[in-house]
Design a protein around this motif. Structure first.
Motif, PDB file in Angstrom:
ATOM      1  N   LEU A   1       5.568   0.090  -0.660  1.00  0.00           N
ATOM      2  CA  LEU A   1       6.348  -0.676  -1.648  1.00  0.00           C
ATOM      3  C   LEU A   1       6.193  -0.115  -3.064  1.00  0.00           C
ATOM      4  N   SER A   2       5.134   0.647  -3.292  1.00  0.00           N
ATOM      5  CA  SER A   2       4.908   1.177  -4.638  1.00  0.00           C
ATOM      6  C   SER A   2       5.698   2.461  -4.854  1.00  0.00           C
ATOM      7  N   ASP A   3       6.120   2.670  -6.105  1.00  0.00           N
ATOM      8  CA  ASP A   3       6.797   3.938  -6.423  1.00  0.00           C
ATOM      9  C   ASP A   3       5.792   5.082  -6.435  1.00  0.00           C
ATOM     10  N   PHE A   4       4.590   4.787  -6.901  1.00  0.00           N
ATOM     11  CA  PHE A   4       3.558   5.818  -6.941  1.00  0.00           C
ATOM     12  C   PHE A   4       2.211   5.256  -6.481  1.00  0.00           C
ATOM     13  N   ASN A   5       1.496   6.056  -5.726  1.00  0.00           N
ATOM     14  CA  ASN A   5       0.103   5.748  -5.389  1.00  0.00           C
ATOM     15  C   ASN A   5      -0.756   6.767  -6.120  1.00  0.00           C
ATOM     16  N   LEU A   6      -1.496   6.292  -7.100  1.00  0.00           N
ATOM     17  CA  LEU A   6      -2.202   7.226  -7.983  1.00  0.00           C
ATOM     18  C   LEU A   6      -3.698   6.952  -8.004  1.00  0.00           C
ATOM     19  N   SER A   7      -4.446   8.032  -8.112  1.00  0.00           N
ATOM     20  CA  SER A   7      -5.903   7.897  -8.132  1.00  0.00           C
ATOM     21  C   SER A   7      -6.472   8.253  -9.496  1.00  0.00           C
TER      22      SER A   7
ATOM     23  N   PHE B   1       9.977  -7.040  -8.489  1.00  0.00           N
ATOM     24  CA  PHE B   1       9.658  -6.555  -9.828  1.00  0.00           C
ATOM     25  C   PHE B   1      10.693  -5.521 -10.274  1.00  0.00           C
ATOM     26  N   LYS B   2      11.251  -5.749 -11.457  1.00  0.00           N
ATOM     27  CA  LYS B   2      12.245  -4.813 -11.989  1.00  0.00           C
ATOM     28  C   LYS B   2      11.544  -3.819 -12.910  1.00  0.00           C
ATOM     29  N   GLY B   3      11.266  -2.670 -12.363  1.00  0.00           N
ATOM     30  CA  GLY B   3      10.578  -1.655 -13.147  1.00  0.00           C
ATOM     31  C   GLY B   3       9.813  -0.730 -12.225  1.00  0.00           C
ATOM     32  N   MET B   4       8.918   0.049 -12.800  1.00  0.00           N
ATOM     33  CA  MET B   4       8.166   1.006 -12.004  1.00  0.00           C
ATOM     34  C   MET B   4       6.895   0.355 -11.463  1.00  0.00           C
ATOM     35  N   LYS B   5       6.577   0.690 -10.221  1.00  0.00           N
ATOM     36  CA  LYS B   5       5.424   0.070  -9.565  1.00  0.00           C
ATOM     37  C   LYS B   5       4.400   1.146  -9.215  1.00  0.00           C
TER      38      LYS B   5
ATOM     39  N   ALA C   1       8.571   4.267 -18.797  1.00  0.00           N
ATOM     40  CA  ALA C   1       9.035   3.075 -18.075  1.00  0.00           C
ATOM     41  C   ALA C   1       9.067   1.868 -19.009  1.00  0.00           C
ATOM     42  N   ARG C   2      10.144   1.117 -18.938  1.00  0.00           N
ATOM     43  CA  ARG C   2      10.270  -0.081 -19.761  1.00  0.00           C
ATOM     44  C   ARG C   2       9.347  -1.172 -19.255  1.00  0.00           C
ATOM     45  N   ASN C   3       9.319  -1.312 -17.943  1.00  0.00           N
ATOM     46  CA  ASN C   3       8.440  -2.298 -17.315  1.00  0.00           C
ATOM     47  C   ASN C   3       7.607  -1.622 -16.242  1.00  0.00           C
ATOM     48  N   LEU C   4       6.338  -1.919 -16.295  1.00  0.00           N
ATOM     49  CA  LEU C   4       5.428  -1.264 -15.367  1.00  0.00           C
ATOM     50  C   LEU C   4       4.560  -2.324 -14.683  1.00  0.00           C
ATOM     51  N   LEU C   5       4.513  -2.250 -13.367  1.00  0.00           N
ATOM     52  CA  LEU C   5       3.604  -3.105 -12.609  1.00  0.00           C
ATOM     53  C   LEU C   5       2.469  -2.233 -12.069  1.00  0.00           C
ATOM     54  N   VAL C   6       1.251  -2.562 -12.456  1.00  0.00           N
ATOM     55  CA  VAL C   6       0.095  -1.798 -11.984  1.00  0.00           C
ATOM     56  C   VAL C   6      -0.610  -2.634 -10.913  1.00  0.00           C
ATOM     57  N   ILE C   7      -0.615  -2.122  -9.709  1.00  0.00           N
ATOM     58  CA  ILE C   7      -1.172  -2.857  -8.576  1.00  0.00           C
ATOM     59  C   ILE C   7      -2.595  -2.369  -8.302  1.00  0.00           C
ATOM     60  N   VAL C   8      -3.513  -3.324  -8.278  1.00  0.00           N
ATOM     61  CA  VAL C   8      -4.922  -3.000  -8.068  1.00  0.00           C
ATOM     62  C   VAL C   8      -5.368  -3.688  -6.785  1.00  0.00           C
ATOM     63  N   GLY C   9      -5.887  -2.914  -5.867  1.00  0.00           N
ATOM     64  CA  GLY C   9      -6.231  -3.453  -4.564  1.00  0.00           C
ATOM     65  C   GLY C   9      -7.515  -4.247  -4.572  1.00  0.00           C
ATOM     66  N   GLY C  10      -7.723  -4.972  -3.487  1.00  0.00           N
ATOM     67  CA  GLY C  10      -8.995  -5.647  -3.241  1.00  0.00           C
ATOM     68  C   GLY C  10      -9.730  -4.862  -2.168  1.00  0.00           C
ATOM     69  N   GLU C  11     -10.506  -5.575  -1.383  1.00  0.00           N
ATOM     70  CA  GLU C  11     -11.356  -4.918  -0.391  1.00  0.00           C
ATOM     71  C   GLU C  11     -10.513  -4.151   0.627  1.00  0.00           C
ATOM     72  N   LYS C  12      -9.530  -4.821   1.195  1.00  0.00           N
ATOM     73  CA  LYS C  12      -8.670  -4.147   2.176  1.00  0.00           C
ATOM     74  C   LYS C  12      -7.226  -4.220   1.744  1.00  0.00           C
ATOM     75  N   VAL C  13      -6.644  -3.072   1.479  1.00  0.00           N
ATOM     76  CA  VAL C  13      -5.269  -3.040   0.984  1.00  0.00           C
ATOM     77  C   VAL C  13      -4.317  -2.873   2.172  1.00  0.00           C
ATOM     78  N   PRO C  14      -3.365  -3.801   2.341  1.00  0.00           N
ATOM     79  CA  PRO C  14      -2.416  -3.678   3.453  1.00  0.00           C
ATOM     80  C   PRO C  14      -1.578  -2.400   3.293  1.00  0.00           C
TER      81      PRO C  14
END
Lengths: 170, 170
Positions: free
Chosen positions: A116-122, A73-77, A97-110
């Motif tokens: 791999l993420s630029d930020f882990n945010l709560s 992904f080309k952008g912020m993660k 950020a021009r491009n943003l990937l928002v990653i949402v976990g499931g039950e168990k996040v590896p």
């Protein structure tokens, strides 16, 4: 351009939660929703119907290799997790950020997701809902607005004090 | 005092969505969650476990007669629905309410709900998630903060840049 990646989808258990994540994504400004885990044609079809009726563009896509998806992904993660840093301090940076990937976990996040993420945010420090967390996050990210620009709209809500009103364009 | 009433719960289909509504309610300042429809001991138990670990008070209660529940509520009654008026114009008024009942519909909302509520408000005009709508609504209502005061907390998250950290109090 905001895209969502939902990890570890399970057809039976997660269908409605993943579908709600996608609806929230569409209503709050994301253009696309990708998911890994189990392939689910119902999820894709139901979202496709929503976008056909209420407007798009909004894409739903299955991702086999989520690691490659994040890496390429080309952008912020941004990974949303209750264990991350409070999101509010990072919003102004993310808005740029021009491009943003928002990653949402499931039950168990590896564990790799955290790396791999630029930020882990709560979104709050309490056990919570990924749907709710995504909604509040995107709401702040979009300047507390809802997405207004949709194309090929066939159906629209006309706000009412009581009761329901929609208009259809054929 | 904010309370949530979730209408028309169905044990199999809605368990996770109702549970996510309750988690969002707890994280964003509600003290209680009531639901009508089918009685569901799993829903109650899982929320009870969350409150025991992460703090309370937070009650979950089954309501047989939702009409009476709404009628007898002493305070302001807000029904969240995509067909209502934009919620943002009503937040300052609602903040002043001493007691607030937030009604969240299920699949089919009986027309009486629109009449029994003081306000029918929408969180965006797009098909959406009740979990996401409730999250954004409570977030604004609480002044864009998360609930911080919990009692009898056994477990707490310590925010991290990467990875997970919780502390336990035995």
């Amino acid at each position: 351009m905001i895209r969502i990646l939902r990890l570890g989808h399970r057809v039976f258990r997660d269908q409605r939660i993943s579908s709600h994540c996608a609806l929230v994504a569409r209503a709050l400004g994301a253009q696309g929703f990708a998911y890994s885990g189990q392939r689910d044609s119902n999820l894709k079809d139901s979202l496709k119907r929503v976008a056909e009726q209420w407007g798009g563009p909004f894409s739903v896509r299955y991702v086999k290799d989520w690691k490659r998806e994040i890496r390429n992904f080309k952008g912020m993660k941004v990974h949303l997790t209750v264990y991350g840093l409070p999101f509010q301090g990072h919003i102004s940076k993310l808005k740029k950020a021009r491009n943003l990937l928002v990653i949402v976990g499931g039950e168990k996040v590896p564990p790799e997701v955290y790396q791999l993420s630029d930020f882990n945010l709560s979104v709050g420090q309490q056990p919570h809902s990924e749907v709710g967390a995504l909604a509040v996050f995107l709401y702040e990210l979009s300047g507390r607005k809802f997405r207004e620009r949709f194309q090929k709209v066939k159906r629209k809500v006309i706000p009412q004090e009581r009761g329901k009103k929609t208009v259809k364009r054929s």
